[in-house]
Design an enzyme around this catalytic site. Structure first.
Site, PDB file in Angstrom:
ATOM      1  N   GLU A 157       0.832  -1.208   0.000  1.00 53.20           N
ATOM      2  CA  GLU A 157       0.000   0.000   0.000  1.00 53.20           C
ATOM      3  C   GLU A 157       0.861   1.251   0.000  1.00 53.20           C
ATOM      4  O   GLU A 157       1.808   1.373   0.789  1.00 53.20           O
ATOM      5  CB  GLU A 157      -0.917  -0.023   1.220  1.00 53.20           C
ATOM      6  CG  GLU A 157      -2.318   0.433   0.933  1.00 53.20           C
ATOM      7  CD  GLU A 157      -3.043  -0.463  -0.069  1.00 53.20           C
ATOM      8  OE1 GLU A 157      -3.034  -0.121  -1.273  1.00 53.20           O
ATOM      9  OE2 GLU A 157      -3.628  -1.462   0.349  1.00 53.20           O
ATOM     10  N   HIS A 158       0.531   2.154  -0.912  1.00 48.59           N
ATOM     11  CA  HIS A 158       1.247   3.419  -1.116  1.00 48.59           C
ATOM     12  C   HIS A 158       2.669   3.191  -1.656  1.00 48.59           C
ATOM     13  O   HIS A 158       3.492   4.102  -1.656  1.00 48.59           O
ATOM     14  CB  HIS A 158       1.275   4.272   0.165  1.00 48.59           C
ATOM     15  CG  HIS A 158      -0.079   4.822   0.509  1.00 48.59           C
ATOM     16  ND1 HIS A 158      -0.563   5.991  -0.025  1.00 48.59           N
ATOM     17  CD2 HIS A 158      -1.068   4.331   1.281  1.00 48.59           C
ATOM     18  CE1 HIS A 158      -1.794   6.210   0.426  1.00 48.59           C
ATOM     19  NE2 HIS A 158      -2.114   5.202   1.221  1.00 48.59           N
TER      20      HIS A 158
ATOM     21  N   GLY B 261     -15.866   5.626  -3.675  1.00 50.72           N
ATOM     22  CA  GLY B 261     -15.107   6.230  -2.573  1.00 50.72           C
ATOM     23  C   GLY B 261     -14.768   5.243  -1.480  1.00 50.72           C
ATOM     24  O   GLY B 261     -14.388   5.625  -0.374  1.00 50.72           O
TER      25      GLY B 261
ATOM     26  N   GLY C  94     -12.427   2.833  -1.715  1.00 49.20           N
ATOM     27  CA  GLY C  94     -11.075   2.283  -1.832  1.00 49.20           C
ATOM     28  C   GLY C  94     -11.032   1.026  -2.681  1.00 49.20           C
ATOM     29  O   GLY C  94     -10.073   0.265  -2.616  1.00 49.20           O
ATOM     30  N   LEU C  95     -12.069   0.801  -3.491  1.00 53.83           N
ATOM     31  CA  LEU C  95     -12.076  -0.371  -4.375  1.00 53.83           C
ATOM     32  C   LEU C  95     -11.936   0.039  -5.838  1.00 53.83           C
ATOM     33  O   LEU C  95     -12.231  -0.729  -6.752  1.00 53.83           O
ATOM     34  CB  LEU C  95     -13.352  -1.202  -4.167  1.00 53.83           C
ATOM     35  CG  LEU C  95     -13.560  -1.746  -2.741  1.00 53.83           C
ATOM     36  CD1 LEU C  95     -14.863  -2.528  -2.631  1.00 53.83           C
ATOM     37  CD2 LEU C  95     -12.385  -2.641  -2.308  1.00 53.83           C
ATOM     38  N   SER C  96     -11.488   1.267  -6.054  1.00 57.60           N
ATOM     39  CA  SER C  96     -11.124   1.754  -7.389  1.00 57.60           C
ATOM     40  C   SER C  96     -12.281   1.861  -8.365  1.00 57.60           C
ATOM     41  O   SER C  96     -12.170   1.450  -9.523  1.00 57.60           O
ATOM     42  CB  SER C  96     -10.033   0.878  -8.004  1.00 57.60           C
ATOM     43  OG  SER C  96      -8.852   1.064  -7.309  1.00 57.60           O
TER      44      SER C  96
ATOM     45  N   GLU D  47      -6.332  10.525 -14.280  1.00 53.70           N
ATOM     46  CA  GLU D  47      -6.530  10.654 -12.834  1.00 53.70           C
ATOM     47  C   GLU D  47      -5.561  11.694 -12.245  1.00 53.70           C
ATOM     48  O   GLU D  47      -5.941  12.538 -11.449  1.00 53.70           O
ATOM     49  CB  GLU D  47      -6.269   9.286 -12.205  1.00 53.70           C
ATOM     50  CG  GLU D  47      -6.436   9.247 -10.721  1.00 53.70           C
ATOM     51  CD  GLU D  47      -7.731   8.597 -10.291  1.00 53.70           C
ATOM     52  OE1 GLU D  47      -8.254   7.741 -11.028  1.00 53.70           O
ATOM     53  OE2 GLU D  47      -8.221   8.959  -9.215  1.00 53.70           O
TER      54      GLU D  47
ATOM     55  N   ASP E 219      -4.097   0.894  -9.724  1.00 52.02           N
ATOM     56  CA  ASP E 219      -5.531   0.648  -9.903  1.00 52.02           C
ATOM     57  C   ASP E 219      -5.895   0.447 -11.376  1.00 52.02           C
ATOM     58  O   ASP E 219      -6.639  -0.469 -11.727  1.00 52.02           O
ATOM     59  CB  ASP E 219      -6.342   1.815  -9.324  1.00 52.02           C
ATOM     60  CG  ASP E 219      -6.003   2.095  -7.874  1.00 52.02           C
ATOM     61  OD1 ASP E 219      -5.365   1.230  -7.234  1.00 52.02           O
ATOM     62  OD2 ASP E 219      -6.359   3.181  -7.385  1.00 52.02           O
TER      63      ASP E 219
ATOM     64  N   TYR F 212      -3.558  12.423   0.550  1.00 52.12           N
ATOM     65  CA  TYR F 212      -2.827  11.471  -0.295  1.00 52.12           C
ATOM     66  C   TYR F 212      -1.635  12.177  -0.957  1.00 52.12           C
ATOM     67  O   TYR F 212      -0.498  11.693  -0.901  1.00 52.12           O
ATOM     68  CB  TYR F 212      -3.785  10.917  -1.351  1.00 52.12           C
ATOM     69  CG  TYR F 212      -3.185   9.883  -2.273  1.00 52.12           C
ATOM     70  CD1 TYR F 212      -3.370   8.522  -2.033  1.00 52.12           C
ATOM     71  CD2 TYR F 212      -2.452  10.261  -3.402  1.00 52.12           C
ATOM     72  CE1 TYR F 212      -2.839   7.563  -2.884  1.00 52.12           C
ATOM     73  CE2 TYR F 212      -1.914   9.322  -4.246  1.00 52.12           C
ATOM     74  CZ  TYR F 212      -2.112   7.967  -3.999  1.00 52.12           C
ATOM     75  OH  TYR F 212      -1.578   7.030  -4.851  1.00 52.12           O
TER      76      TYR F 212
END
Ligand code: GLA
Length: 390
Positions: A38-39, A126, A128-130, A164, A176, A225
């Protein structure tokens, strides 16, 4: 777009009602859940996402002019734009993902035809599942088919990320869009976000992926972010004084980081520590999955969550509670927040026989501890974006 997914025929019907003729293009693109990593993507690192059976669908038909007309069935909203003048539309923010894709396809030199399209899906927004990457990939594939463009899936993913980053303004990495374009049924995908090399990793037998939505949607996610990303960049600048030649945190080994952490102010040190160790956890997770060691995979997921909570500071009380409930229930092997964090979902690796009891524990205890209702999804790994033949 959290509603029930419409069948291909339903979508064709809706297109005919909206535009008065039948569509000749029908596509789907999935959302994703990230198992670990993650990240790390915008630090040139490693990620291990899965494309899930929650998707965005589009029915479309090319036009003979330069107009794009869009109907979002889930929002009951209609908007449109001319390909020669693509601007953001704050009244229909969902359309900015499609506008961005069209803009950057043209900027890359592709000649687009106008089109009419209806859009529908069941990726929670929104969470977090893209949902946004799914929308971008559905849009990119639709424009590709409507205009007969020669483009591979990787190029579609890169165009989606550009939309994006530059049109919508989130400085996200490639994960994603990549998994939405290139995912494979029954597999996770190890992606090297620097070289873009990727390797399919079969999901082990006997376990299931359970996604739990906290129901929390935080504002200002974009700025938090982008701030994390800036902190990582500052870490690279400072470490480069001692480690000449590094370009990203990907280039920093665990030993290098330990040796030079005094050069980093807080919270930059904590952020860097998360990234460097998380990259290693992804590689360890792939090795664990490939030798069928699901217990080790679960422990790595737990460690990832603790690091995201304490070092990267992108968790919150609700996500921590979801993880805590799952980990206290027998049969849950590992649990962590997934996606950017600040709300959204957790991903749980659960023994098949325990899925019902882990889900039941969350449904019982989460509302009592947080006053919120969770939403649970048992996810299957599916293929990336494709035309629909139904
Ligand atoms: C969001 C971004 C991804 C990635 C994750 C965190 O989903 O779009 O590029 O950075 O957050 O891992």
């Amino acid at each position: 777009m959290t509603s029930k997914l419409r069948s291909g025929n339903d979508l064709r019907q809706a297109f005919s009602e909206a535009f008065g003729s039948a569509p000749d293009i029908l596509v789907r693109a999935p959302g994703r859940v990230n198992l670990i990593g993650e990240h790390t993507d915008y630090n040139d690192g490693f990620v291990l996402p899965v494309a899930i059976d929650r998707e965005v669908r589009m029915a479309a038909r090319a036009r003979n002019d330069r107009l794009v007309r869009l109907v979002a069935l889930d929002f009951g909203q209609r908007t449109g734009f001319a390909l020669d003048k693509i601007e953001r539309d704050e009244a229909a923010p969902w359309s900015n993902y499609l506008r961005g894709v069209a803009f950057y396809l043209q900027a890359a030199g592709f000649a687009l035809r106008g089109l009419d399209a209806v859009i529908q899906g069941n990726v929670p927004i929104g969470a977090g599942l893209s949902s946004s990457a799914a929308l971008e990939m559905a849009a990119a594939l639709t424009f590709q088919l409507a205009s007969g463009l020669e483009l591979d899936r990787l190029r579609l993913a890169l165009i989606g990320r550009q939309a994006e980053n530059e049109f919508v303004g989130l400085r996200s990495g490639i994960m994603d869009q990549f998994i939405s374009a290139l995912g494979k049924r029954d597999h996770a995908l190890l992606i090297d976000c620097r070289s873009l090399e990727h390797r399919l990793v079969p999901l082990p037998q006997g376990v299931r992926i359970l996604v739990a939505d906290s129901g929390v949607r935080r504002g200002l996610v974009t700025s938090a972010y982008n701030q994390r990303r800036a902190e990582c960049e500052e870490g690279v600048r400072r470490l480069a004084e001692y480690l000449p030649g590094i370009r990203a945190l990907r280039d920093v080994s665990l030993a290098d980081l330990e040796a030079h952490q005094q050069a980093l102010p807080e919270p930059v040190r904590r952020r860097c520590q998360h990234i460097v160790y998380e990259n290693q956890r992804v590689l360890d997770a792939v090795a664990a999955l490939e030798r069928g060691d699901v217990a080790m995979m679960g422990r790595l997921m737990d460690a990832s969550h603790a690091s995201l909570r304490d070092l990267y500071e992108v968790s919150g009380p609700e996500l921590d509670t979801l993880v805590d409930i799952a980990r206290s229930t027998p049969g849950c092997l590992g649990a962590r927040l997934t996606g950017a964090g600040f709300g959204g979902c957790t991903v749980n690796l659960v023994e098949e026989a325990a899925v019902t009891s882990v889900a039941a524990a969350i449904e019982r205890e989460y509302p009592a501890r947080t006053g919120r209702t969770p939403h649970l999804y048992i996810c299957s790994a599916v293929d990336g974006a494709t035309p629909i033949n139904e």
